[in-house]
Design a protein around this motif. Structure first.
Motif, PDB file in Angstrom:
ATOM      1  N   ALA A 164       0.769  -1.349  -0.129  1.00 57.70           N
ATOM      2  CA  ALA A 164      -0.014  -0.034  -0.117  1.00 57.70           C
ATOM      3  C   ALA A 164       0.884   1.268  -0.183  1.00 57.70           C
ATOM      4  O   ALA A 164       2.052   1.226   0.419  1.00 57.70           O
ATOM      5  CB  ALA A 164      -0.964  -0.214   0.980  1.00 57.70           C
ATOM      6  N   PRO A 165       0.282   2.517  -0.362  1.00 57.96           N
ATOM      7  CA  PRO A 165      -1.081   2.640  -0.842  1.00 57.96           C
ATOM      8  C   PRO A 165      -1.234   2.406  -2.037  1.00 57.96           C
ATOM      9  O   PRO A 165      -2.516   2.243  -2.570  1.00 57.96           O
ATOM     10  CB  PRO A 165      -1.204   4.253  -0.386  1.00 57.96           C
ATOM     11  N   LYS A 166      -0.319   1.907  -3.091  1.00 52.75           N
ATOM     12  CA  LYS A 166      -0.667   1.881  -4.456  1.00 52.75           C
ATOM     13  C   LYS A 166      -1.192   0.269  -4.682  1.00 52.75           C
ATOM     14  O   LYS A 166      -0.872  -0.683  -3.986  1.00 52.75           O
ATOM     15  CB  LYS A 166       0.671   1.987  -5.214  1.00 52.75           C
ATOM     16  N   PRO A 167      -2.249   0.641  -5.791  1.00 52.23           N
ATOM     17  CA  PRO A 167      -2.684  -0.959  -5.776  1.00 52.23           C
ATOM     18  C   PRO A 167      -1.556  -1.985  -6.677  1.00 52.23           C
ATOM     19  O   PRO A 167      -0.607  -1.439  -7.174  1.00 52.23           O
ATOM     20  CB  PRO A 167      -3.712  -0.830  -6.920  1.00 52.23           C
ATOM     21  N   VAL A 182       0.206  -7.167 -15.627  1.00 54.45           N
ATOM     22  CA  VAL A 182      -0.844  -7.684 -14.782  1.00 54.45           C
ATOM     23  C   VAL A 182      -1.616  -6.765 -13.673  1.00 54.45           C
ATOM     24  O   VAL A 182      -0.635  -6.167 -12.867  1.00 54.45           O
ATOM     25  CB  VAL A 182      -0.409  -8.984 -14.027  1.00 54.45           C
ATOM     26  N   LYS A 183      -2.510  -6.125 -13.771  1.00 51.67           N
ATOM     27  CA  LYS A 183      -3.361  -5.365 -12.981  1.00 51.67           C
ATOM     28  C   LYS A 183      -4.220  -6.481 -11.951  1.00 51.67           C
ATOM     29  O   LYS A 183      -4.408  -7.674 -12.250  1.00 51.67           O
ATOM     30  CB  LYS A 183      -4.087  -4.329 -13.754  1.00 51.67           C
ATOM     31  N   ASN A 184      -4.541  -5.785 -10.927  1.00 52.61           N
ATOM     32  CA  ASN A 184      -5.354  -6.545  -9.827  1.00 52.61           C
ATOM     33  C   ASN A 184      -4.758  -7.682  -9.471  1.00 52.61           C
ATOM     34  O   ASN A 184      -5.254  -8.941  -9.492  1.00 52.61           O
ATOM     35  CB  ASN A 184      -6.775  -7.102 -10.595  1.00 52.61           C
ATOM     36  N   LEU A 185      -3.456  -7.544  -9.045  1.00 53.93           N
ATOM     37  CA  LEU A 185      -2.591  -8.493  -8.926  1.00 53.93           C
ATOM     38  C   LEU A 185      -3.022  -9.483  -7.441  1.00 53.93           C
ATOM     39  O   LEU A 185      -2.619 -10.695  -7.427  1.00 53.93           O
ATOM     40  CB  LEU A 185      -1.051  -8.099  -8.545  1.00 53.93           C
ATOM     41  N   GLU A 186      -3.903  -8.800  -6.744  1.00 53.78           N
ATOM     42  CA  GLU A 186      -4.201  -9.634  -5.492  1.00 53.78           C
ATOM     43  C   GLU A 186      -5.046 -10.815  -6.040  1.00 53.78           C
ATOM     44  O   GLU A 186      -5.363 -11.589  -5.054  1.00 53.78           O
ATOM     45  CB  GLU A 186      -5.085  -8.406  -4.506  1.00 53.78           C
ATOM     46  N   ASP A 207       4.322 -16.366  -9.646  1.00 54.80           N
ATOM     47  CA  ASP A 207       3.912 -16.644  -8.253  1.00 54.80           C
ATOM     48  C   ASP A 207       4.594 -15.663  -7.347  1.00 54.80           C
ATOM     49  O   ASP A 207       5.521 -15.915  -6.661  1.00 54.80           O
ATOM     50  CB  ASP A 207       4.144 -18.212  -8.067  1.00 54.80           C
ATOM     51  N   VAL A 208       3.573 -14.881  -6.992  1.00 55.63           N
ATOM     52  CA  VAL A 208       3.611 -13.647  -6.130  1.00 55.63           C
ATOM     53  C   VAL A 208       2.992 -13.660  -4.780  1.00 55.63           C
ATOM     54  O   VAL A 208       2.511 -12.831  -4.328  1.00 55.63           O
ATOM     55  CB  VAL A 208       3.797 -12.257  -6.631  1.00 55.63           C
ATOM     56  N   HIS A 209       2.245 -14.841  -4.500  1.00 59.68           N
ATOM     57  CA  HIS A 209       1.420 -15.309  -3.469  1.00 59.68           C
ATOM     58  C   HIS A 209       2.182 -14.588  -2.028  1.00 59.68           C
ATOM     59  O   HIS A 209       1.427 -14.030  -1.386  1.00 59.68           O
ATOM     60  CB  HIS A 209       1.088 -16.751  -3.396  1.00 59.68           C
ATOM     61  N   ASN A 210       3.345 -15.177  -1.947  1.00 61.20           N
ATOM     62  CA  ASN A 210       3.962 -14.584  -0.741  1.00 61.20           C
ATOM     63  C   ASN A 210       4.014 -13.212  -0.361  1.00 61.20           C
ATOM     64  O   ASN A 210       4.021 -12.604   0.847  1.00 61.20           O
ATOM     65  CB  ASN A 210       5.495 -15.174  -0.393  1.00 61.20           C
ATOM     66  N   TRP A 211       4.267 -12.522  -1.513  1.00 60.04           N
ATOM     67  CA  TRP A 211       4.426 -11.119  -1.445  1.00 60.04           C
ATOM     68  C   TRP A 211       3.077 -10.347  -1.212  1.00 60.04           C
ATOM     69  O   TRP A 211       2.963  -9.435  -0.435  1.00 60.04           O
ATOM     70  CB  TRP A 211       5.053 -10.600  -2.912  1.00 60.04           C
ATOM     71  N   ILE A 212       2.030 -10.951  -1.796  1.00 59.43           N
ATOM     72  CA  ILE A 212       0.552 -10.402  -1.613  1.00 59.43           C
ATOM     73  C   ILE A 212       0.166 -10.664  -0.168  1.00 59.43           C
ATOM     74  O   ILE A 212      -0.327  -9.660   0.457  1.00 59.43           O
ATOM     75  CB  ILE A 212      -0.189 -10.950  -2.722  1.00 59.43           C
ATOM     76  N   PHE A 213       0.237 -11.931   0.350  1.00 61.26           N
ATOM     77  CA  PHE A 213      -0.506 -12.167   1.625  1.00 61.26           C
ATOM     78  C   PHE A 213       0.300 -12.260   2.716  1.00 61.26           C
ATOM     79  O   PHE A 213       0.003 -12.423   3.592  1.00 61.26           O
ATOM     80  CB  PHE A 213      -1.305 -13.554   1.300  1.00 61.26           C
ATOM     81  N   ASN A 214       1.776 -12.104   2.615  1.00 60.06           N
ATOM     82  CA  ASN A 214       2.584 -11.759   3.679  1.00 60.06           C
ATOM     83  C   ASN A 214       2.924 -10.582   3.972  1.00 60.06           C
ATOM     84  O   ASN A 214       3.875 -10.129   4.696  1.00 60.06           O
ATOM     85  CB  ASN A 214       3.902 -12.871   3.332  1.00 60.06           C
ATOM     86  N   THR A 244      -2.751 -15.387 -21.444  1.00 59.84           N
ATOM     87  CA  THR A 244      -3.904 -15.470 -20.660  1.00 59.84           C
ATOM     88  C   THR A 244      -3.369 -15.067 -19.285  1.00 59.84           C
ATOM     89  O   THR A 244      -2.138 -14.936 -19.179  1.00 59.84           O
ATOM     90  CB  THR A 244      -4.107 -16.837 -20.446  1.00 59.84           C
ATOM     91  N   ASN A 245      -4.052 -14.726 -18.400  1.00 59.75           N
ATOM     92  CA  ASN A 245      -3.832 -14.264 -17.220  1.00 59.75           C
ATOM     93  C   ASN A 245      -4.010 -15.081 -16.109  1.00 59.75           C
ATOM     94  O   ASN A 245      -3.717 -14.793 -14.861  1.00 59.75           O
ATOM     95  CB  ASN A 245      -4.284 -12.787 -16.751  1.00 59.75           C
ATOM     96  N   ALA A 246      -4.458 -16.350 -16.234  1.00 51.83           N
ATOM     97  CA  ALA A 246      -4.790 -17.305 -15.404  1.00 51.83           C
ATOM     98  C   ALA A 246      -4.176 -18.655 -15.918  1.00 51.83           C
ATOM     99  O   ALA A 246      -4.129 -19.011 -16.950  1.00 51.83           O
ATOM    100  CB  ALA A 246      -6.444 -17.507 -15.182  1.00 51.83           C
TER     101      ALA A 246
END
Length: 290
Positions: A164-167, A182-186, A207-214, A244-246
């Motif tokens: 934060a504060p940027k998306p 990639v936007k809406n990375l969350e 795979d940036v899961h650790n960065w987003i949720f940690n 694709t983004n998924a």
């Protein structure tokens, strides 16, 4: 700054295919090099650890046996030049010799290598299977990579904003050309996208899961993110890139444990998607310096 680079090659020793792993290491006390030969026929792995930060160790040789075959490792790092990280960029060679055959030769001092080892160029060249790097940065992470057996090395820059504060967002450029955004990375913290690099389709995984949720409360995560780049073997050059983004979660789940271990990630689905690809790939473990 990079502190670890690991490259795995496939070559032939005494007529059998074997893997040779070269690891370049940089620590606070100096730099090092290790050579590992894995013989699947007898499950034997031999490691040669070289620590060339002492002047007299920057050139030398070491020999050992792999299933009864004499293998010699020659290295000359006296004139090695480093751009960044532990791997030299020029002015060096590392040669692996078996029964007078050059099974692996790295560096740009080829003539010097053949003179010191008293050998001739090998008919069969070793093939790079994978390259794994640990890269460090705050927001930007950069490296170089070559896609395909021939071609130039490309500059890869990863920009990732997760606090934060940027998306949160993710951008990946190759030779300053934006290829992945990639936007809406969350919501898209894991994914893949096929891009074109010099006419070659390249599959990009993140795979940036650790960065987003940690990173709760705006605090940076001390965990790493995973990025993978793989040239799509068997796809004709110039064919349209499928974007694709998924991640495609379908596929066979068997045989992915080694991929997960190599990637250092718990994402079985990401490993599953990679199992459908062939050829060499680049893997980046990105760590944040805050």
């Amino acid at each position: 700054m990079q502190n670890l680079v690991t490259c795995q090659y496939e070559t032939k020793i005494a007529g059998l295919c074997r893997h040779i792993t070269i690891t370049w290491l940089k620590t606070s006390t100096g730099q090092g090099l290790s050579v590992t030969i894995d013989d699947p026929s007898c499950q034997y792995t031999c490691k040669v650890k070289l620590k060339p930060w002492s002047f007299w160790k920057r050139r030398g040789t070491k020999s050992f046996e792999v299933c009864g075959r004499k293998v010699e490792v020659f290295w000359d790092l006296l004139s090695a030049k480093y751009a960044f990280g532990p791997e030299p960029q020029e002015g060096y060679f590392v040669a692996v010799i078996c029964n007078g055959d050059v099974v692996l030769l790295l560096g740009d001092k080829n003539e010097e290598a053949y003179r010191q080892t008293k050998t001739k160029p090998s008919v069969i060249e070793a093939t790079l299977i994978s390259r794994k790097e640990h890269v460090f940065g705050k927001k930007h992470f950069s490296t170089k990579a070559q896609f395909g057996e021939t071609g130039k090395a490309h500059d890869i820059v990863i920009e990732c904003q997760t606090t934060a504060p940027k998306p949160p967002y993710l951008c990946i450029t190759v030779d300053k050309q934006l290829l992945v955004q990639v936007k809406n990375l969350e919501w898209k913290f894991r994914g893949n996208q096929t891009v074109q690099v010099d006419g070659t389709p390249v599959e990009v995984f993140w795979d940036v899961h650790n960065w987003i949720f940690n990173s709760a409360g705006g605090r940076p995560s001390n965990a790493n993110a995973i990025f993978m780049f793989q040239a799509c073997a068997g796809v004709e050059e110039g064919s349209p890139a499928k974007k694709t983004n998924a991640v495609n979660w379908s596929g066979n789940l068997n045989g992915n444990i080694s991929l997960m271990k190599l990637a250092g990630t718990r994402s079985l689905k990401l490993a599953t998607n990679m199992s459908n690809l062939n050829g060499s790939f680049l893997m980046l473990h990105a760590w944040r310096n805050e």
